[in-house]
Motif scaffolding. Structure first.
Motif, PDB file in Angstrom:
ATOM      1  N   ALA A  34      30.477  34.165  47.732  1.00 51.98           N
ATOM      2  CA  ALA A  34      31.373  35.451  47.104  1.00 51.98           C
ATOM      3  C   ALA A  34      32.195  35.823  48.093  1.00 51.98           C
ATOM      4  O   ALA A  34      31.608  36.400  49.319  1.00 51.98           O
ATOM      5  CB  ALA A  34      30.355  36.444  46.570  1.00 51.98           C
ATOM      6  N   ALA A  35      33.399  35.654  47.947  1.00 52.91           N
ATOM      7  CA  ALA A  35      34.224  36.312  48.881  1.00 52.91           C
ATOM      8  C   ALA A  35      34.530  37.787  48.759  1.00 52.91           C
ATOM      9  O   ALA A  35      34.739  38.499  49.610  1.00 52.91           O
ATOM     10  CB  ALA A  35      35.757  35.344  48.805  1.00 52.91           C
ATOM     11  N   THR A  36      34.628  38.165  47.271  1.00 54.44           N
ATOM     12  CA  THR A  36      34.915  39.685  47.135  1.00 54.44           C
ATOM     13  C   THR A  36      34.060  39.894  45.897  1.00 54.44           C
ATOM     14  O   THR A  36      33.699  38.837  45.059  1.00 54.44           O
ATOM     15  CB  THR A  36      36.553  40.037  46.565  1.00 54.44           C
ATOM     16  OG1 THR A  36      36.842  39.158  45.884  1.00 54.44           O
ATOM     17  CG2 THR A  36      37.077  39.662  48.094  1.00 54.44           C
ATOM     18  N   PRO A  37      33.687  41.005  45.726  1.00 52.42           N
ATOM     19  CA  PRO A  37      32.453  41.481  44.528  1.00 52.42           C
ATOM     20  C   PRO A  37      33.779  41.383  43.233  1.00 52.42           C
ATOM     21  O   PRO A  37      34.874  41.633  43.368  1.00 52.42           O
ATOM     22  CB  PRO A  37      32.082  42.911  44.733  1.00 52.42           C
ATOM     23  CG  PRO A  37      33.089  43.591  45.793  1.00 52.42           C
ATOM     24  CD  PRO A  37      33.707  42.129  46.729  1.00 52.42           C
ATOM     25  N   LEU A  38      33.010  40.995  42.295  1.00 49.53           N
ATOM     26  CA  LEU A  38      33.612  41.080  40.944  1.00 49.53           C
ATOM     27  C   LEU A  38      33.146  42.231  40.255  1.00 49.53           C
ATOM     28  O   LEU A  38      31.819  42.681  40.104  1.00 49.53           O
ATOM     29  CB  LEU A  38      33.344  39.723  39.959  1.00 49.53           C
ATOM     30  CG  LEU A  38      33.676  38.522  40.571  1.00 49.53           C
ATOM     31  CD1 LEU A  38      33.209  37.187  40.245  1.00 49.53           C
ATOM     32  CD2 LEU A  38      35.269  38.471  40.749  1.00 49.53           C
ATOM     33  N   PHE A  39      33.939  42.824  39.344  1.00 44.83           N
ATOM     34  CA  PHE A  39      33.637  44.138  38.842  1.00 44.83           C
ATOM     35  C   PHE A  39      33.658  44.118  37.179  1.00 44.83           C
ATOM     36  O   PHE A  39      34.709  43.446  36.828  1.00 44.83           O
ATOM     37  CB  PHE A  39      34.478  45.488  39.151  1.00 44.83           C
ATOM     38  CG  PHE A  39      33.975  45.652  40.563  1.00 44.83           C
ATOM     39  CD1 PHE A  39      33.067  46.504  41.191  1.00 44.83           C
ATOM     40  CD2 PHE A  39      34.900  45.047  41.689  1.00 44.83           C
ATOM     41  CE1 PHE A  39      32.686  46.712  42.246  1.00 44.83           C
ATOM     42  CE2 PHE A  39      34.431  45.562  43.034  1.00 44.83           C
ATOM     43  CZ  PHE A  39      33.448  46.329  43.462  1.00 44.83           C
ATOM     44  N   SER A  40      33.112  45.127  36.517  1.00 44.09           N
ATOM     45  CA  SER A  40      33.179  45.330  35.258  1.00 44.09           C
ATOM     46  C   SER A  40      33.827  46.876  35.382  1.00 44.09           C
ATOM     47  O   SER A  40      33.015  47.746  35.590  1.00 44.09           O
ATOM     48  CB  SER A  40      31.921  45.418  34.447  1.00 44.09           C
ATOM     49  OG  SER A  40      32.279  45.976  33.118  1.00 44.09           O
ATOM     50  N   ARG A  41      34.834  47.258  34.547  1.00 47.26           N
ATOM     51  CA  ARG A  41      35.603  48.490  34.544  1.00 47.26           C
ATOM     52  C   ARG A  41      35.579  49.164  33.342  1.00 47.26           C
ATOM     53  O   ARG A  41      35.924  48.333  32.205  1.00 47.26           O
ATOM     54  CB  ARG A  41      37.027  48.288  35.336  1.00 47.26           C
ATOM     55  CG  ARG A  41      37.129  48.012  36.871  1.00 47.26           C
ATOM     56  CD  ARG A  41      38.396  47.987  37.328  1.00 47.26           C
ATOM     57  NE  ARG A  41      38.449  47.865  38.663  1.00 47.26           N
ATOM     58  CZ  ARG A  41      38.181  46.904  39.522  1.00 47.26           C
ATOM     59  NH1 ARG A  41      37.894  45.628  39.000  1.00 47.26           N
ATOM     60  NH2 ARG A  41      38.297  47.168  40.786  1.00 47.26           N
ATOM     61  N   ALA A  42      34.929  50.292  33.172  1.00 47.36           N
ATOM     62  CA  ALA A  42      34.939  50.915  31.842  1.00 47.36           C
ATOM     63  C   ALA A  42      35.764  52.122  31.695  1.00 47.36           C
ATOM     64  O   ALA A  42      35.769  53.145  32.575  1.00 47.36           O
ATOM     65  CB  ALA A  42      33.503  51.230  31.407  1.00 47.36           C
ATOM     66  N   VAL A  43      36.332  52.359  30.607  1.00 49.61           N
ATOM     67  CA  VAL A  43      37.008  53.751  30.066  1.00 49.61           C
ATOM     68  C   VAL A  43      36.308  53.993  28.957  1.00 49.61           C
ATOM     69  O   VAL A  43      36.079  53.137  27.911  1.00 49.61           O
ATOM     70  CB  VAL A  43      38.487  53.369  30.142  1.00 49.61           C
ATOM     71  CG1 VAL A  43      39.048  54.711  29.523  1.00 49.61           C
ATOM     72  CG2 VAL A  43      39.240  52.891  30.970  1.00 49.61           C
ATOM     73  N   VAL A  44      35.844  55.280  28.738  1.00 50.85           N
ATOM     74  CA  VAL A  44      35.247  55.814  27.420  1.00 50.85           C
ATOM     75  C   VAL A  44      36.063  56.881  27.118  1.00 50.85           C
ATOM     76  O   VAL A  44      36.344  57.962  27.998  1.00 50.85           O
ATOM     77  CB  VAL A  44      33.715  56.209  27.748  1.00 50.85           C
ATOM     78  CG1 VAL A  44      33.134  56.965  26.471  1.00 50.85           C
ATOM     79  CG2 VAL A  44      32.825  54.979  28.102  1.00 50.85           C
ATOM     80  N   ILE A  45      36.550  56.900  25.874  1.00 49.65           N
ATOM     81  CA  ILE A  45      37.349  57.953  25.428  1.00 49.65           C
ATOM     82  C   ILE A  45      36.584  58.681  24.341  1.00 49.65           C
ATOM     83  O   ILE A  45      36.325  57.850  23.006  1.00 49.65           O
ATOM     84  CB  ILE A  45      38.642  57.670  24.885  1.00 49.65           C
ATOM     85  CG1 ILE A  45      39.606  56.852  26.122  1.00 49.65           C
ATOM     86  CG2 ILE A  45      39.499  58.591  24.406  1.00 49.65           C
ATOM     87  CD1 ILE A  45      40.608  56.018  25.626  1.00 49.65           C
TER      88      ILE A  45
END
Length: 185
Positions: A34-45
């Motif tokens: 893994a060269a860089t981390p992988l993310f899950s990005r969330a927006v809750v409205i």
């Protein structure tokens, strides 16, 4: 209408050595590190009537119905009063080929990955649910605005990935390299 908005991101633990990278279509192209981390990005409205809308962006090649169904099922259990369903949860991906595959229930997408990988799907779903839960705990007053703006064609705002590919389309006007910003379809 006033809103409350929450944001969060969680790292997806996707370092599964030897698993095929998604999107290359080459069985020998596998995860080694893994060269860089992988993310899950969330927006809750949340709106004034306690209706919820969830938007998630994943650092994957694409989002699958398997991810959406599993995330939705877990959220319905955690937040039964939110009235969640497949219509108020949007999960997208930014299309990276630097992530493993194997997270689709459709065999076609798993051929070069050597099959469906439940551990990968679980890691994606867990990080996504965690990001959504954290975002829901960080709600703050916010506004949603919609606008539009015309950008004159002489302003360079984008470029096509490949001018050669663009110019090979029979229905496009031939464009000089200096005007490549006009070659966006």
């Amino acid at each position: 209408m006033s809103f409350k908005i929450g944001l969060a991101k969680k790292e997806m633990s996707l370092l599964f050595k030897g698993v095929g990278m998604m999107g290359y279509g080459q069985p020998h192209n596998t995860v080694t590190e893994a060269a860089t981390p992988l993310f899950s990005r969330a927006v809750v409205i949340q709106d004034e009537k306690n209706n919820y809308f969830i938007f998630v962006n994943l650092e994957l090649a694409f989002a699958t119905i398997a991810i959406k169904e599993d995330v939705t099922a877990q959220l319905i259990k955690k937040f039964p009063d939110w009235n969640l369903n497949l219509n108020n949860i949007l999960i997208s991906a930014q299309h990276t080929h630097s992530a493993p595959g194997g997270y689709s229930h459709y065999p076609f997408y798993n051929f070069t990955i050597t099959g469906f990988r439940p551990r990968i799907l679980k890691a994606i779903v867990d990080a996504t649910v965690d990001a959504i839960v954290e975002a829901s705990q960080n709600l703050f007053p916010g506004e949603i605005r919609l606008g539009h703006h015309h950008v004159p064609p002489d302003i360079e705002v984008a470029f096509n990935r490949s001018m050669t590919a663009y110019l090979n389309n029979p229905d496009v006007e031939q464009i000089w390299v200096k005007d490549s910003h006009l070659a966006v379809d």
